[in-house]
Design an enzyme around this catalytic site. Structure first.
Site, PDB file in Angstrom:
ATOM      1  N   ARG A  92     -16.579  48.593  -1.058  1.00  0.00           N
ATOM      2  CA  ARG A  92     -17.112  48.478   0.316  1.00  0.00           C
ATOM      3  C   ARG A  92     -18.425  47.668   0.249  1.00  0.00           C
ATOM      4  O   ARG A  92     -19.284  47.960  -0.584  1.00  0.00           O
ATOM      5  CB  ARG A  92     -17.356  49.864   0.934  1.00  0.00           C
ATOM      6  CG  ARG A  92     -16.055  50.662   1.077  1.00  0.00           C
ATOM      7  CD  ARG A  92     -16.209  51.854   1.991  1.00  0.00           C
ATOM      8  NE  ARG A  92     -16.410  51.461   3.375  1.00  0.00           N
ATOM      9  CZ  ARG A  92     -16.783  52.322   4.327  1.00  0.00           C
ATOM     10  NH1 ARG A  92     -17.008  53.585   4.037  1.00  0.00           N
ATOM     11  NH2 ARG A  92     -16.938  51.905   5.570  1.00  0.00           N
ATOM     12  N   ASP A 252     -26.755  52.388   6.565  1.00  0.00           N
ATOM     13  CA  ASP A 252     -26.026  51.896   5.383  1.00  0.00           C
ATOM     14  C   ASP A 252     -26.849  50.905   4.592  1.00  0.00           C
ATOM     15  O   ASP A 252     -26.669  50.751   3.378  1.00  0.00           O
ATOM     16  CB  ASP A 252     -24.701  51.275   5.807  1.00  0.00           C
ATOM     17  CG  ASP A 252     -23.749  52.376   6.221  1.00  0.00           C
ATOM     18  OD1 ASP A 252     -23.818  52.800   7.388  1.00  0.00           O
ATOM     19  OD2 ASP A 252     -23.004  52.867   5.358  1.00  0.00           O
ATOM     20  N   ASN A 262     -25.798  50.094  10.450  1.00  0.00           N
ATOM     21  CA  ASN A 262     -25.198  51.429  10.488  1.00  0.00           C
ATOM     22  C   ASN A 262     -23.857  51.302  11.208  1.00  0.00           C
ATOM     23  O   ASN A 262     -23.476  50.212  11.650  1.00  0.00           O
ATOM     24  CB  ASN A 262     -26.133  52.421  11.191  1.00  0.00           C
ATOM     25  CG  ASN A 262     -25.673  53.864  11.028  1.00  0.00           C
ATOM     26  OD1 ASN A 262     -25.355  54.299   9.921  1.00  0.00           O
ATOM     27  ND2 ASN A 262     -25.598  54.604  12.108  1.00  0.00           N
TER      28      ASN A 262
END
Ligand code: MRU
Length: 367
Positions: A92, A252, A262
């Site tokens: 990711r 994030d 985010n």
């Protein structure tokens, strides 16, 4: 319902068990990861999600990767391990904690090699690295729990002088499930709740993956913290009715200037909060701050599979012949953020300067 603390991940020194967040709140089952590949797939498929939890999981993935090597050629071992770490890093792209944790594990390997170098006859290097990696992953997990407790207290302190209870809106899940325990944004809410300062939490459902409706609501329910779930397009309504005093969300990746990536939808919430003059807080550990990313435009945004938008809980709502888009994150510009709550204190604007000061205090000077 069992209201005991949820264990996002369980390391039993053989495998990593992850609560399957795809199945919550309807089923509480664990997925057993025995190899680095199992871990990589679990991150990619969202068995585990949330920036800090992804970091801790990847750290255990590195341990499993090292243990998968059964030979005794040091060079071959390092090549083998690096390939697995690369695979874990490709799962990711947005949450910087993934890369932060992998780099920390790489640091352990480099340190072990540099210590060994003067003694080339030392044959136990591979085993030593395997042990050191396991110890480091456990450190990262334990530290994350401690960090979240401190972060939660720092967040609650902002409101220590406040007499009235707060009505709080949150987006996505930045709770125990997104970390090694307690949570970041939800950690602040937990801490406020234990101080008797929470009137109610409004939980954005957080389409397309429903982290709010499925995960945050589940956590709040288990703890008896009052809440209700809304669909994402209702937040403006509740703000306009005076039913939101503050917004608290996780992150994030926080860029060097405070711009914050985010979960998709956070940007819209921040714009609404600004319009209605509602303080908007980011809650994130220092490891989520990426000083190498100068501003939000440089943060890679993960594009996930169409099916997440096309379907809800496996039921198709948009036929295949209709196009959809699925960016998984957006970036909230620093001017929409009132403060960034970390375990080392609360960062207020001007963010560029104050983030620099905080990072330099922790890691030393940077340019
Ligand atoms: O796609 P996800 O579920 O991993 O996204 C999670 C978020 O956006 C969280 O808000 C963020 O990672 C912070 S978790 C403490």
């Amino acid at each position: 319902m069992d209201k005991s603390n949820v264990k996002t991940l369980i390391w039993d020194n053989i495998s990593l068990k992850l609560i399957d967040q795809r199945k919550l709140p309807f089923e509480e089952i664990y997925v057993d990861c025995k190899t680095a590949e199992d871990v990589g797939l679990a991150i990619k498929d969202m068995v585990v999600r949330g920036a800090p939890a992804i970091g801790v999981t990847a750290a255990y993935g590195a341990v499993l990767a090292a243990r998968q090597y059964t030979g005794n050629d040091e060079e071959e071992f390092i090549t083998f391990l690096n390939a697995k770490l690369k695979m874990l890093g490709n799962t990711r792209p947005t949450a910087v904690n993934l890369f932060w944790a992998i780099n920390r594990m790489k640091g352990i390997v480099e340190k072990a090699i540099s210590w060994r170098n003067p003694y080339p006859s030392d044959t136990g290097l591979i085993d030593a690295i395997k042990d050191k990696l396991a110890a480091e992953a456990k450190n990262i997990e334990r530290e994350d729990q401690e960090i979240n407790l401190r972060l939660g207290k720092n967040g609650a302190l902002i409101f220590s002088a406040k007499v009235d209870k707060l009505k709080i809106l949150t987006h996505c899940n930045a709770g125990a499930l997104a970390t090694a325990g307690y949570g970041t944004a939800l950690g602040v809410i937990r801490s406020l709740y234990s101080d008797g300062k929470v009137e109610n939490v409004i939980v954005d459902e957080t389409r397309p993956y429903l982290q709010g409706a499925r995960l945050t609501a589940w956590e709040l329910y288990r703890e008896g913290i009052p809440f209700f779930v809304i669909s994402d397009n209702m937040s403006g309504y509740f703000m306009s009715k005076g039913m939101v005093d503050i917004v608290v969300v996780g992150a994030d990746r926080v860029a060097a200037n405070g711009d914050t990536a985010n979960k998709i939808g956070t940007l819209s919430v921040s714009i609404l909060a600004k319009y209605f003059n509602i303080p908007f807080y980011i809650a994130a550990p220092v490891s989520t701050i990426d000083i190498n990313t100068l501003d939000g435009s440089k943060i890679p945004i993960e594009q996930r599979d169409d099916s997440e938008v096309r379907e809800i809980l496996g039921k198709k709502i948009i036929p295949d012949y209709m196009p959809v888009e699925n960016p998984s994150f957006d970036v909230t510009p620093n001017e929409n953020i009132s403060a960034i709550i970390t375990e080392r204190g609360v960062i207020y604007p001007p963010f560029k300067e104050n983030i620099k000061n905080m990072i330099e205090k922790q890691y030393g000077k940077y340019k």
